[in-house]
Scaffold this active site. Structure first.
Site, PDB file in Angstrom:
ATOM      1  N   HIS A  37      67.089  -7.012  98.923  1.00  0.00           N
ATOM      2  CA  HIS A  37      67.645  -7.689  97.722  1.00  0.00           C
ATOM      3  C   HIS A  37      66.389  -7.694  96.608  1.00  0.00           C
ATOM      4  O   HIS A  37      65.244  -7.689  96.989  1.00  0.00           O
ATOM      5  CB  HIS A  37      68.079  -9.115  97.867  1.00  0.00           C
ATOM      6  CG  HIS A  37      68.923  -9.359  98.855  1.00  0.00           C
ATOM      7  ND1 HIS A  37      70.228  -9.129  99.151  1.00  0.00           N
ATOM      8  CD2 HIS A  37      68.500 -10.067 100.505  1.00  0.00           C
ATOM      9  CE1 HIS A  37      70.570  -9.243 100.267  1.00  0.00           C
ATOM     10  NE2 HIS A  37      69.915  -9.933 101.076  1.00  0.00           N
ATOM     11  N   GLU A  88      66.320 -15.593 100.385  1.00  0.00           N
ATOM     12  CA  GLU A  88      67.511 -16.293 101.222  1.00  0.00           C
ATOM     13  C   GLU A  88      66.764 -16.710 102.493  1.00  0.00           C
ATOM     14  O   GLU A  88      65.853 -16.045 103.118  1.00  0.00           O
ATOM     15  CB  GLU A  88      68.883 -15.289 101.513  1.00  0.00           C
ATOM     16  CG  GLU A  88      68.296 -13.933 102.291  1.00  0.00           C
ATOM     17  CD  GLU A  88      69.548 -12.909 102.370  1.00  0.00           C
ATOM     18  OE1 GLU A  88      70.346 -13.048 101.696  1.00  0.00           O
ATOM     19  OE2 GLU A  88      69.439 -12.063 103.358  1.00  0.00           O
ATOM     20  N   HIS A 102      66.097  -5.854 106.118  1.00  0.00           N
ATOM     21  CA  HIS A 102      66.793  -6.627 107.195  1.00  0.00           C
ATOM     22  C   HIS A 102      68.249  -6.208 107.403  1.00  0.00           C
ATOM     23  O   HIS A 102      68.864  -5.682 106.448  1.00  0.00           O
ATOM     24  CB  HIS A 102      66.613  -8.228 106.832  1.00  0.00           C
ATOM     25  CG  HIS A 102      67.481  -8.508 105.727  1.00  0.00           C
ATOM     26  ND1 HIS A 102      66.998  -8.478 104.178  1.00  0.00           N
ATOM     27  CD2 HIS A 102      68.450  -9.071 105.182  1.00  0.00           C
ATOM     28  CE1 HIS A 102      67.746  -8.953 103.457  1.00  0.00           C
ATOM     29  NE2 HIS A 102      68.759  -9.146 103.956  1.00  0.00           N
ATOM     30  N   ARG A 156      71.891  -1.515  99.729  1.00  0.00           N
ATOM     31  CA  ARG A 156      72.352  -1.145 101.049  1.00  0.00           C
ATOM     32  C   ARG A 156      71.943   0.135 101.461  1.00  0.00           C
ATOM     33  O   ARG A 156      71.792   1.230 100.630  1.00  0.00           O
ATOM     34  CB  ARG A 156      73.777  -1.015 101.478  1.00  0.00           C
ATOM     35  CG  ARG A 156      74.384  -2.523 101.255  1.00  0.00           C
ATOM     36  CD  ARG A 156      75.832  -2.537 101.723  1.00  0.00           C
ATOM     37  NE  ARG A 156      76.352  -3.958 101.403  1.00  0.00           N
ATOM     38  CZ  ARG A 156      76.845  -4.089 100.088  1.00  0.00           C
ATOM     39  NH1 ARG A 156      76.832  -3.116  99.438  1.00  0.00           N
ATOM     40  NH2 ARG A 156      77.240  -5.325  99.894  1.00  0.00           N
TER      41      ARG A 156
END
Ligand code: ZN
Length: 408
Positions: A99, A134, A264, A283
């Site tokens: 991100h 997150e 991740h 991605r």
């Protein structure tokens, strides 16, 4: 306060049983259920169950930002709920992703706007202008790959697989500083021509098979992960990238915090995820969704990160177990009522003047706010607007309640 119905997201990697069981619906579900979104993200807001029917939380926040969000949150984040809570059930690995930072998100969003890529287009990377730190808290055992491992340890893993095709890459990794070596190796693999990837992935899979069948134990989890990913995504450079990441197993209640730029992928398990209110995902593979390698490379942080640095520290405060994160957008606690507190109305600790999302993961409890009360049972959630707090809780059986608030 109102009951909050999460927006259900069905993706192929989801589970036909876990979320359905959690929310008390029949199993197996018709589709693999991957995520329940509790928030006010325009892409999929949650729903308030009012006496006049359902209203989207996004609409409620837009109609009455002061009452719903309060002045502190509005002063910092404007008239949007700054966090998003997700229940996540993965039966299969998710995409390899990272991100952006706050600055990268703004820049990327404006760039894609200028290019005229519709915000809901499948090839759009930046769907909003927010970063997306997150926190993932396991509800059941949760398996993940996150953060680049120390290069010396990765070298040991690559050597243990005893694949001669890997020799030049081991050299590449050990010839320079950790971050430079990881950048060089990851970039080489993720941008390699498909025939080269096919050869290397298949050699690595052979090595992993040999390693597992030899009875060696040191890297058995890493080797099995390669086999699993190779089976799901044959010929995907993400299978190679997985060799570079920490292989993490979380027990229920344990958590990891993923800052901007952290590479991740979640492998399997059931968890609550709390993040900034963003859908910005870059991605690099292991997915049928849009992959944008150059953009991923722009945002990745190649500095190695020990697993212990990713694990979120916790502290106890009254009934709460507080997950300590650097995020301003959210704070997360698990409130537990049991033993002597059963049958008595108790204050929720460090009541926050902003809005709260409550999610009951065990037992049941009555929640009292200024304007009234409601009862939450296993799998149910509530929205407590800023002008309705602080809250008090009454439980007659042991209960666990996740609470997300603004992190200021
Ligand atoms: Zn993520």
């Amino acid at each position: 306060m109102e009951l909050l119905r999460g927006a259900l997201r069905t993706y192929a990697w989801g589970s036909r049983t876990t979320i359905a069981e959690f929310t008390g619906r029949p199993v197996p579900a018709a589709h693999p259920e991957a995520e329940l979104w509790f928030g006010a993200h325009p892409a999929d807001p949650a729903w308030l169950e009012t006496e006049h029917g359902e209203t989207s939380l996004l609409q409620a926040v837009t109609d009455d930002p002061e009452g719903q969000l309060g002045s502190v949150s509005r002063a910092r984040f404007g008239d949007v709920l700054p966090f998003l809570v997700k229940v996540l059930a993965a039966d299969e690995p998710l995409s390899l992703q990272a991100h952006p930072s706050a600055a990268q998100a703004v820049e990327g969003y404006l760039r894609e706007e200028k290019l005229g890529i519709p915000v809901n287009s499948p090839v759009r990377n930046y769907r909003d202008t927010s970063h997306k730190p997150e926190l993932l808290v396991a509800l059941q055992t949760f398996e993940a790959l996150a953060g680049f491992r120390q290069a010396s340890r990765t070298t040991e893993l690559l050597r243990a697989l005893a694949v001669s095709d890997l020799d030049p890459f081991i050299e590449l990794l050990s010839d320079q500083s950790d971050a430079d070596g990881l950048r060089a190796l990851f970039t080489t693999w993720i941008t390699a021509p498909q025939p080269d990837i096919d050869v290397l992935v298949s050699a690595v899979i052979d090595g992993a098979i040999q390693y597992v069948s030899s009875g060696a134990t040191e890297f058995v989890a890493e080797a099995k992960t390669v086999l699993e990913l190779g089976e799901r995504y044959p010929g995907d450079a993400g299978v190679l990238a997985a060799l570079l990441l920490n292989r993490i197993t979380l027990a229920p209640g344990e958590a990891i915090f993923l800052p901007a730029g952290n590479l991740h992928t979640y492998l399997r398990g059931f968890a609550v995820e709390v993040m900034a209110n963003s859908d910005n995902v870059l991605r690099g593979g292991l997915t049928p969704k849009h992959v944008d390698v150059p953009e991923l490379l722009r945002v990745l942080d190649f500095a190695p990160t020990a697993e212990s640095q990713l694990r979120s520290p916790v502290r106890h405060e009254g009934l709460g177990l507080i997950y300590e994160t650097p995020a301003d957008e959210f704070a997360v606690a698990v409130l537990t009522i049991d033993g002597e507190h059963l049958g008595h109305e108790v204050d929720a600790p460090s009541s926050h003047e902003g809005p709260q999302i409550l999610l009951c993961t065990e037992g049941s409890t009555t929640v009292h706010g200024k304007s009234g009360s409601l009862t939450l049972e296993h799998g149910m959630a509530a929205w407590v607007p800023a002008d309705d707090g602080p809250i008090r809780l009454l439980a007659r059986e042991p209960v666990k309640l996740f609470r997300a608030t603004v992190g200021l």
